[in-house]
Design an enzyme around this catalytic site. Sequence first.
Site, PDB file in Angstrom:
ATOM      1  N   LYS A  40       6.163  -9.585 -10.418  1.00 29.51           N
ATOM      2  CA  LYS A  40       5.153  -9.146 -11.384  1.00 29.51           C
ATOM      3  C   LYS A  40       4.882 -10.237 -12.421  1.00 29.51           C
ATOM      4  O   LYS A  40       3.734 -10.501 -12.765  1.00 29.51           O
ATOM      5  CB  LYS A  40       5.617  -7.854 -12.080  1.00 29.51           C
TER       6      LYS A  40
ATOM      7  N   LYS B  24       0.865  -4.804   4.926  1.00 33.33           N
ATOM      8  CA  LYS B  24       1.902  -3.771   4.982  1.00 33.33           C
ATOM      9  C   LYS B  24       1.300  -2.458   4.487  1.00 33.33           C
ATOM     10  O   LYS B  24       0.592  -2.446   3.478  1.00 33.33           O
ATOM     11  CB  LYS B  24       3.057  -4.194   4.059  1.00 33.33           C
TER      12      LYS B  24
ATOM     13  N   LYS C 177       1.571   2.567  -0.537  1.00 33.42           N
ATOM     14  CA  LYS C 177       0.894   3.479  -1.461  1.00 33.42           C
ATOM     15  C   LYS C 177       0.041   2.698  -2.459  1.00 33.42           C
ATOM     16  O   LYS C 177      -0.922   3.215  -2.984  1.00 33.42           O
ATOM     17  CB  LYS C 177       1.927   4.282  -2.262  1.00 33.42           C
TER      18      LYS C 177
HETATM   19  P1  ADP Z   1       5.158   1.909  -0.894  1.00 33.57           P
HETATM   20  O1  ADP Z   1       5.096   0.438  -0.557  1.00 33.57           O
HETATM   21  O2  ADP Z   1       4.212   2.702  -0.068  1.00 33.57           O
HETATM   22  O3  ADP Z   1       4.993   2.165  -2.379  1.00 33.57           O
HETATM   23  P2  ADP Z   1       7.945   2.348  -1.353  1.00 33.57           P
HETATM   24  O4  ADP Z   1       8.150   0.937  -1.815  1.00 33.57           O
HETATM   25  O5  ADP Z   1       7.991   3.442  -2.372  1.00 33.57           O
HETATM   26  O6  ADP Z   1       6.594   2.420  -0.507  1.00 33.57           O
HETATM   27  O7  ADP Z   1       8.993   2.646  -0.216  1.00 33.57           O
HETATM   28  C1  ADP Z   1       9.638   3.871   0.036  1.00 33.57           C
HETATM   29  C2  ADP Z   1      10.441   3.690   1.304  1.00 33.57           C
HETATM   30  O8  ADP Z   1       9.589   3.557   2.441  1.00 33.57           O
HETATM   31  C3  ADP Z   1      11.319   2.441   1.281  1.00 33.57           C
HETATM   32  O9  ADP Z   1      12.555   2.753   1.874  1.00 33.57           O
HETATM   33  C4  ADP Z   1      10.539   1.426   2.114  1.00 33.57           C
HETATM   34  O10 ADP Z   1      11.401   0.520   2.760  1.00 33.57           O
HETATM   35  C5  ADP Z   1       9.821   2.316   3.115  1.00 33.57           C
HETATM   36  N1  ADP Z   1       8.507   1.745   3.464  1.00 33.57           N
HETATM   37  C6  ADP Z   1       7.450   1.592   2.632  1.00 33.57           C
HETATM   38  N2  ADP Z   1       6.378   1.058   3.255  1.00 33.57           N
HETATM   39  C7  ADP Z   1       6.780   0.826   4.534  1.00 33.57           C
HETATM   40  C8  ADP Z   1       6.123   0.263   5.683  1.00 33.57           C
HETATM   41  N3  ADP Z   1       4.858  -0.133   5.652  1.00 33.57           N
HETATM   42  N4  ADP Z   1       6.837   0.179   6.823  1.00 33.57           N
HETATM   43  C9  ADP Z   1       8.124   0.610   6.878  1.00 33.57           C
HETATM   44  N5  ADP Z   1       8.788   1.139   5.845  1.00 33.57           N
HETATM   45  C10 ADP Z   1       8.135   1.258   4.665  1.00 33.57           C
END
Ligand code: ADP
Length: 323
Positions: free
Chosen positions: A110, A190, A193
Site C-alpha cells: 500500500k 486474480k 473482491k
Molecule cells: P479477496 O482477494 O477476494 O479479497 P481474500 O484476500 O479476503 O480475498 O482471501 C480470502 C481467502 O480466499 C484467502 O485464504 C485467499 O487465499 C483465498 N483466495 C482469495 N482469492 C483467491 C483466488 N483468486 N484463488 C484462490 N484463492 C483465493
Amino acid sequence: MRILSGIQPSGELHIGNYFGALRQHVELQAKGQGIYFIADYHSMTSVRDAAERRRLVLDVALDYLACGLDPEQSILYRQSDVPEVCELQWILTTVTPMGLLERAHSYKDKVANGLPVEHGLFAYPVLMAADILIYNSDLVPVGQDQKQHLEMTRDIAGSFNHTYGVEVFRLPEPHILEDVAVVPGVDGRKMSKSYDNTLRMFWPQKRLKKAVMSIVTDSTPVAEPKDTTSVVFQLWSLFATETEREEMFARAQAGGLGYGDVKKDLLARILDHFGTLREKREALEKDLDGVEDLLAEGAKRARTLGAPVLEAARQASGLSRSQ
Ligand code: ADP
Ligand code: TRP
C-alpha cells in the site's frame, strides 16, 4: 487438534474464495476442532460503512453454512464477538518489533502504491497473531498470500514466551494451501473482491450468466485450435474431472469448438455444483435471526476456549492479581 482460520467480510465471496479457502475449511472439519471466524475487526481497514459490514458478516456466514460448515461440530463466530482478541493484541504489540511489521507485504504494497495507510493496517498482523494464539491453534489453513502473516505469528509468540520465560503460546503450524491454484477472474487477473472480476457462486442465474459470458477470450475463429491455458478453460477445469478435462482439451486442440460453447458448459457446471448449496442457503436466509444465534453460540464456545490462554498471558506478564 485445533484448526483455525478466518475470512474477512470485505465483499461477497466468490469461487476463488470457495476453492482457495471455504472448501478447504469445510474438508478440514473432520480432522479436529475447527474454529472459523468472520474477521470483521480486520475488515475495518477497508470497509467503512456500518450497515455494509453487518450485511457482509451475515453474507459470509450464510456462505460458510451453505457450503457445509457444520456449526455443531465446528465453531463459527463473528470476530468482534470475542473482544478478548483486542486485549491479547495489545499484549502482543508490546513484544513485536517495528521492523517485523515494516516488512509485511500488506502494508508495504500500500505504501509502495502511494496510498494512505492507517495504524490499523500496520498492526493487522498482530491482530491476526492474537486470533490464532488465543486458542493455542495447532493448524492454520491459509492461502499463499497469508504465509508471511503466519511466520510473523510464530515470531511474535516466540518473542512473548522468551520475554517472560514461560511457554504461554504454542507456535502454530501453517497449512499453506499450495496446491490450490490461484483462480483467475473474468478479466484474467486474480479473482478478487477488490476487482470487479468475480463469479459469485450464489448469484441469480441471469447475473451469473452475464459474468460468465464476459470472460476474456481471444478472437481465434471457431474452426481453429484454441488456447487451453486461457482463463475460460482454467475456470471450466475447476468443475471437471481429469478425464473430462482431457476430452475437452483434445476437442479444443482439434478446432471446431467455440469459446461460447465452453462458457455455456461452464455456466451449467457452476449452477449444478452449487445447486443444492444454493437451496440450503436460501433456506438459511429466511432465518437470519437463527444465523445470528448460531454465531453468538459459536462466540460463546470460542471465548471459553480462549479464556485460559489469555489468563495465562496476563499472569505471565504480571497483569491483574496473581493467582
Ligand atoms: P479477496 O482477494 O477476494 O479479497 P481474500 O484476500 O479476503 O480475498 O482471501 C480470502 C481467502 O480466499 C484467502 O485464504 C485467499 O487465499 C483465498 N483466495 C482469495 N482469492 C483467491 C483466488 N483468486 N484463488 C484462490 N484463492 C483465493
Ligand atoms: N488475514 C486473513 C485474510 O485476509 C484473514 C484472517 C484474519 C485470518 N485473522 C486470521 C486467517 C487468522 C487465518 C488466521 O485472508
